[in-house]
Write an enzyme that holds these catalytic residues in place. Structure first.
Site: not given
Ligand code: 9MR
Ligand code: 9MR
Length: 603
Positions: A524, A578
């Site tokens: 991400h 992420e």
């Protein structure tokens, strides 16, 4: 042109090609049987490699009868080492059967695979000195790729070259941050800095621990970092690249202080997160929001440390050390006057518009920020009053560093400068050192009984949002104990956590983009999603398994519910996949420190 950080990845692919060819021409007997093995993802090991004299462990996951394992040359023609798998143990979280292949005795440099009859062969790996040097460099270069307000030309960024985003020269004062001198909607300039993570905002609290960790890596291992070139625009000046990179963020941080009173804005942000677009396309208005105690103290700590570090580079950066010191003192004084200003985004949104929904980094407890800021100011100025202003040992806790918890960053600094401190600190130093060692001992207790033989994963609590930073920060704490004792068991345990990050884990991924044969490919991370290039931006660390991730980001691609496996290599997953600067920085420290110490520790 292949980017250098991808050489191991590319090597892996060509080696796989080799295997499929060689398995065509079979002989008989056991060697041939092993050679027939296919690549398996059930053998979990550091996909980058091993130091010749270090512990070398792989974990074999799944039903299997046990028995022998073989280390073979990468072309599978020769068996160079034979060992026995350990007895089966069920995984702590998943109950999956695991066995250990320990080939530490094998010390020959070269390229190999681990082969297990009935299971398959591992990814190819290398045994050699300096084995993590490229990863150590690439993880700092990862910060270069996160730079705001500047083009990344091909000379430095290779195929990840991109246009500048976020000039941040006309940043609005949010109503929550309005003051007499700076009314709402007036503008300040606060360019540069790094994107925090997969999003395009910059947050002082998270920048604090991140930049502090990078500066500490340099302070602990200056000779190593003087030799580490990153191919960034400043490479070739008289300053180590890691410091040039840190300065990109420090310059931004300096602009986040209101010179009228010394307070520091909590963050510079859009009201809400951008879409998944390239930086240059993200042009929403930018604001600085409310000042807060956590931001101001983290700023004070980092500026005090920066002043100390850049004092040696007065010629290259005239006045920088003085400016940083002045800024640190002013921030400290603001926090003395405002010791309890919480950043509470929800209540801010009730009072002020526009509403802000980006990362909160809202901490409510500031004792640890006071300890860290006081430690850095004291170590830099040798002025006792900073040390005496806070209770340095308020209780016996030794909380692992993370963005809301920075106490140990202060202790590490006090231990680092133990010989140079005034009597004020001398009385506490034996206790602080003792606690660092006891903390490391507590971490390694029972590690040899654990299925992955890593400090990481002792309990489910390790698998939080950004668990990779838990592993890396445990590694740093272990290395502090190593620095204090020179006892090899601590660096061994730190290295095992690095093995964890590079593949010896229950997901089977290497969490550093561009490294290993099964690196994460879909973080991400807005540029990696939007740039149209298959490989993600290299040198970035994925957050890693997070026991609650499925409930936090609602991605539908999780395949198991076990804490150590709750991970999906999908860009929908901001709760497990992420990237973030405060996860990269401890990776930088861990990989760099182990590289710097490999000779001393005879790895
Ligand atoms: O991209 C955002 C990421 O950086 C944050 O960590 C995360 C949690 O705050 O939020 C992400 O943004 C998502 C938002 O929260 C909800 N809508 C979708 C956004 C992008 O996937
Ligand atoms: O790292 C942060 C984690 O500890 C929090 O649980 C999470 C949700 O608030 O936010 C993480 O930080 C994100 C930040 O809010 C926005 N930029 C991306 C960060 C990493 O996901």
């Amino acid at each position: 042109m292949h980017h250098p950080t991808f050489t191991r990845f590319i090597y892996g692919l060509s080696a796989l090609f080799l295997f499929s060819c060689s398995s065509a021409q079979q002989e008989s007997g056991e060697t041939a049987q092993v050679a027939q093995q296919q690549l398996t993802e059930s053998i979990r090991l550091n996909q980058v490699g091993f130091y010749p004299n270090a512990t070398k462990v792989a974990v074999v996951v799944g039903e299997h009868s046990g028995g022998a394992f073989y280390v073979k040359t990468a072309d599978q023609q020769q068996t160079v080492y034979t060992g026995q798998l350990t007895d089966m143990k069920p995984g702590e979280f998943s109950n999956r059967p695991t066995r250990i292949a320990d080939f530490s005795e094998f010390k020959e440099k070269g390229n190999y695979v681990l082969a297990i009859p009935g299971v398959g062969h591992s990814y190819p790996f290398e045994i050699g000195q300096d084995i993590h040097r490229e990863a150590a460099a690439a993880s700092i270069k990862g910060f270069y790729y996160q730079r705001m307000s500047t083009d990344l030309p091909e000379t430095y960024a290779g195929k990840w070259a991109r246009a500048a985003g976020h000039p941040d020269t006309e940043v609005l004062i949010h109503p929550s941050a309005a003051s007499e001198q700076r009314p709402a909607a007036s503008k300040i300039s606060a360019p540069r800095g790094w994107y925090d993570a997969g999003d395009y905002n910059k947050y002082i609290v998270n920048s604090g621990i991140t930049t502090g960790t990078l500066l500490s890596a340099y302070e602990d291992f200056p000779e190593f970092y003087k030799t580490l070139e990153l191919n960034i625009p400043e490479s070739g000046n008289q300053v180590p690249d890691i410091l040039d990179e840190a300065l990109w963020n420090l310059r931004w941080m300096l602009a986040m202080q209101d010179s009228n009173d010394g307070g520091v804005y909590h963050k510079l942000t859009n009201p809400s997160f951008d879409g998944m677009v390239m930086p240059a396309e993200a042009t929403n208005p930018r604001y600085v929001v409310q000042k807060g105690t956590a931001a101001t103290l983290d700023f004070a700590a980092v500026m005090a440390q920066a002043s100390r570090v850049f004092r040696n580079y007065e010629k290259e950066f005239p006045g920088l050390a003085d400016s940083a010191r002045t800024a640190a003192v002013k921030a400290w004084n603001w926090a003395q006057q405002n010791p309890n200003v919480v950043y509470d985004q929800n209540s801010m949104n009730e009072q002020f518009k526009p509403e802000v929904s980006t990362g909160a980094y809202g901490d409510k407890e500031f004792q640890d920020e006071f300890i860290w800021a006081a430690s850095e100011l004291y170590a830099t100025t040798k002025d006792d009053s900073y040390y005496k202003a806070v209770n340095m040992l308020p209780d016996t806790e030794m909380p692992l560093p993370s963005w809301p918890q920075v106490r140990l960053l202060g202790y590490y600094t006090l231990a680092r400068f133990a010989d140079e401190l005034t009597p004020a600190a001398q009385q506490d130093l034996p206790e602080i050192k003792k606690r660092i060692i006891a903390f490391a001992d507590e971490m390694i207790y029972g590690v040899s009984e654990r299925t992955y033989r890593t400090v990481m994963g002792k309990t489910e609590k390790d698998y939080i949002w950004g668990s990779s930073a838990v592993a890396a920060n445990q590694g740093i704490a272990l290395l502090q104990a190593y620095q204090l004792t020179s006892d090899k068991k601590y660096i061994d345990a730190a290295l095992a956590n690095l093995d964890y990050l590079l593949g010896r884990n229950a997901t089977g991924y290497s969490f550093l983009t561009g490294f290993g044969d099964k690196p994460i490919m879909h973080p991400h991370h807005r540029p990696s999603v939007a740039d149209g290039i298959e490989e993600p931006v290299p040198g970035l660390l994925s957050g890693g398994p997070n026991a609650r991730a499925d409930k936090q980001d609602n991605c539908t691609t999780y395949t198991t519910a076990f804490a150590d496996e709750m991970f999906t290599d999908n860009d929908c997953s901001y709760a497990s996949n992420e990237i973030a600067i405060n996860w990269n920085a401890p990776f930088v420290y861990l990989a760099g420190a182990i590289e710097a110490l490999q000779e001393k520790a005879a790895l």
